[in-house]
Motif scaffolding. Structure first.
Motif, PDB file in Angstrom:
ATOM      1  N   TYR A 174       0.844  -1.223  -0.166  1.00 15.08           N
ATOM      2  CA  TYR A 174      -0.012   0.059  -0.147  1.00 15.08           C
ATOM      3  C   TYR A 174       0.715   1.158  -0.057  1.00 15.08           C
ATOM      4  O   TYR A 174       0.396   2.286  -0.562  1.00 15.08           O
ATOM      5  CB  TYR A 174      -1.034   0.043   1.191  1.00 15.08           C
ATOM      6  N   THR A 191      -4.592   3.503   0.990  1.00 16.48           N
ATOM      7  CA  THR A 191      -3.379   4.233   0.531  1.00 16.48           C
ATOM      8  C   THR A 191      -3.696   5.895   0.897  1.00 16.48           C
ATOM      9  O   THR A 191      -2.685   6.509   0.656  1.00 16.48           O
ATOM     10  CB  THR A 191      -3.375   3.776  -0.916  1.00 16.48           C
ATOM     11  N   SER A 218      -6.828   1.390 -10.456  1.00 21.57           N
ATOM     12  CA  SER A 218      -7.259   1.418  -9.118  1.00 21.57           C
ATOM     13  C   SER A 218      -8.735   0.342  -8.909  1.00 21.57           C
ATOM     14  O   SER A 218      -8.927  -0.593  -8.246  1.00 21.57           O
ATOM     15  CB  SER A 218      -7.725   2.380  -8.387  1.00 21.57           C
ATOM     16  N   GLU A 240      -5.885  -2.294  -5.620  1.00 20.60           N
ATOM     17  CA  GLU A 240      -4.685  -1.710  -5.042  1.00 20.60           C
ATOM     18  C   GLU A 240      -3.284  -2.294  -5.272  1.00 20.60           C
ATOM     19  O   GLU A 240      -2.272  -1.551  -5.710  1.00 20.60           O
ATOM     20  CB  GLU A 240      -4.943  -1.211  -3.657  1.00 20.60           C
TER      21      GLU A 240
END
Length: 464
Positions: A60, A141, A276, A280
């Motif tokens: 992430y 994120t 996205s 992720e």
């Protein structure tokens, strides 16, 4: 005349010889290689951050470095108002033997860098959360991206100054000095990354701090060259007063170039938001692929930027025949190098992605992404040479037109269409298709425009 002044005069004469008389292929290499080497160290900036963040084994945070990257691109875009606009006018002034005007342009350029960086920092900090959302950050994120972006805005003056001053140095042919500053900044970043990320346990925030401080080192090196009068031009306190004509010349080329960068950043944000949708980890994989691809991207940008003073000087001297030969040589040199890079990327894609992560899923997606993206490399040189040549001639609307076609008419619609038809496979193949079409259109426009400009000059000479 003292020994130092004599040496400076000899260096200036050598730079003029390269721009006016050197064999075209050699001139492209002599001007392009130092710029490209310097830009490749900028690739190291990005790769070093990605590498050390990857050692945290947190995908992430790895994804966040990619999501935050458009902020740096926006800063570079605004800095290019001064960097490209000022560099274009400086090169034309030198070609037309107007050194005092060139010095005044350089001085005003420094003033504009400070003003624009302060504005960017203030606006960015006030609008931090909405900006992070627009970048495509999701639940896992968001905070990581916010930490990185916050530091970038605080250090905007160094990031923007590093880019713009490097461009101004190249405009007078001081490509080696420009390269030295970039290398110094990159070395500083390499040293500081592990110190802040692991030593101070700041993780992704530490990577951002190291990047800002690396840019600060680059700026200090550039300023040292000016203070020591190692350059052909020198900013002066006596020339700090604003000149509307010079500002107009800077803006005339710089603003369209900045809009080009903004459109490019917009396309990247669209791409990240579409990616996205596939998770992720896909964003992380695409981020690694993009950073590796920047190696190929900076090569064509470096050679095209290195050729810009050549084009500006010869346009100022009305030497159109030399410009045409320089363009052909530039396209051949850039395309040949990019084909070699494409082959390397194709063969070693999984290994290259694996340097930055040990996740088998990220490696698999990243290798597929890199092998698709590399297909654009043979075509980017022609488009970049066309755009930079128009800017160097003070014809930014032509360059801007190429960018509108490239990003708004071809690329973003291709992203949306290919993604809807073929999913992620279509998404990653949109850019190679767009670049192939754009190269053909760009070179046709450039060659036809040069022929028309040359004819207009001949008509003007006859009237005189």
């Amino acid at each position: 005349m003292g020994r130092e002044q004599e040496q400076k005069a000899v260096e200036a004469d050598h730079r003029i010889y390269i721009m006016a008389e050197e064999k075209p292929s050699k001139a492209i290499l002599k001007m392009g290689v130092p710029v490209t080497m310097g830009m490749l160290f900028m690739v190291v900036y990005n790769l070093v951050d990605t590498y050390f963040v990857g050692l945290l084994h947190n995908d992430y945070q790895l994804a966040a470095t990619n999501l935050a990257y458009p902020v740096m691109m926006i800063m570079v875009a605004v800095a290019s108002i001064v960097g490209n606009g000022g560099a274009s006018y400086i090169a034309r002034c030198i070609g037309a033997q107007k050194k005092e005007e060139a010095n005044h342009t350089l001085t005003i350029g420094f003033e504009l860098i400070v003003i624009s960086s302060v504005i960017i920092a203030v606006v960015g900090l006030l609008c931090l959360n909405p900006i992070v959302t627009i970048l495509g950050a999701k639940e896992n994120t968001f905070l990581y991206t916010k930490e990185y972006v916050l530091v970038m805005f605080v250090g905007a003056i160094f990031t923007m100054g590093n880019y713009a001053i490097g461009q101004l140095l190249r405009s007078e042919g001081s490509t080696m000095y420009s390269m030295v500053g970039m290398i110094a900044g990159t070395v500083a970043n390499i040293i500081l990354d592990p110190v802040f990320i692991f030593g101070f346990k700041m993780e992704i925030k530490g990577a951002a701090i190291a990047t800002v401080l690396g840019n600060a080192v680059g700026v200090l090196v550039f300023i040292w060259f000016y203070i020591r009068k190692k350059t052909m031009l020198t900013p002066s306190v006596k020339l700090l007063h604003m000149d509307l004509q010079i500002i107009k010349e800077i803006m005339w080329v710089g603003i369209p170039h900045t809009l080009e960068q903004i459109f490019t950043t917009t396309a990247m944000i669209v791409n990240n938001n579409l990616a996205s949708g596939y998770g992720e980890l896909t964003v992380a994989a695409m981020g690694i692929s993009n950073k590796i691809m920047s190696f190929g991207n900076y090569i064509y940008q470096g050679f095209a930027a290195g050729a810009q003073p050549l084009m500006g000087y010869n346009y100022g001297a009305k030497n159109f025949s030399r410009m045409k030969v320089l363009i052909r040589s530039g396209v051949v040199v850039i395309s040949s190098i990019e084909v070699c890079i494409m082959v390397v990327f194709g063969i070693f894609a999984p290994y290259l992605i694996g340097i930055f992560t040990d996740s088998t899923e990220v490696i698999s997606i990243g290798a597929k992404t890199l092998r698709a993206a590399m297909l654009m490399l043979p075509f980017v040189g022609g488009t970049s040479m066309a755009r930079n040549t128009f800017n160097s001639m003070g014809k930014p609307l032509y360059s801007f037109g190429i960018t509108i076609v490239r990003q708004l008419i071809l690329y973003i619609p291709a992203l949306l269409l290919f993604n809807s038809l073929w999913g992620y496979t279509g998404l990653i193949h949109a850019q190679p298709v767009e670049e192939m079409v754009c190269m053909v259109l760009s070179l046709l426009l450039l060659l036809r425009s040069l022929k028309r400009f040359e004819q207009n000059e001949k008509i003007g000479d006859k009237k005189v």
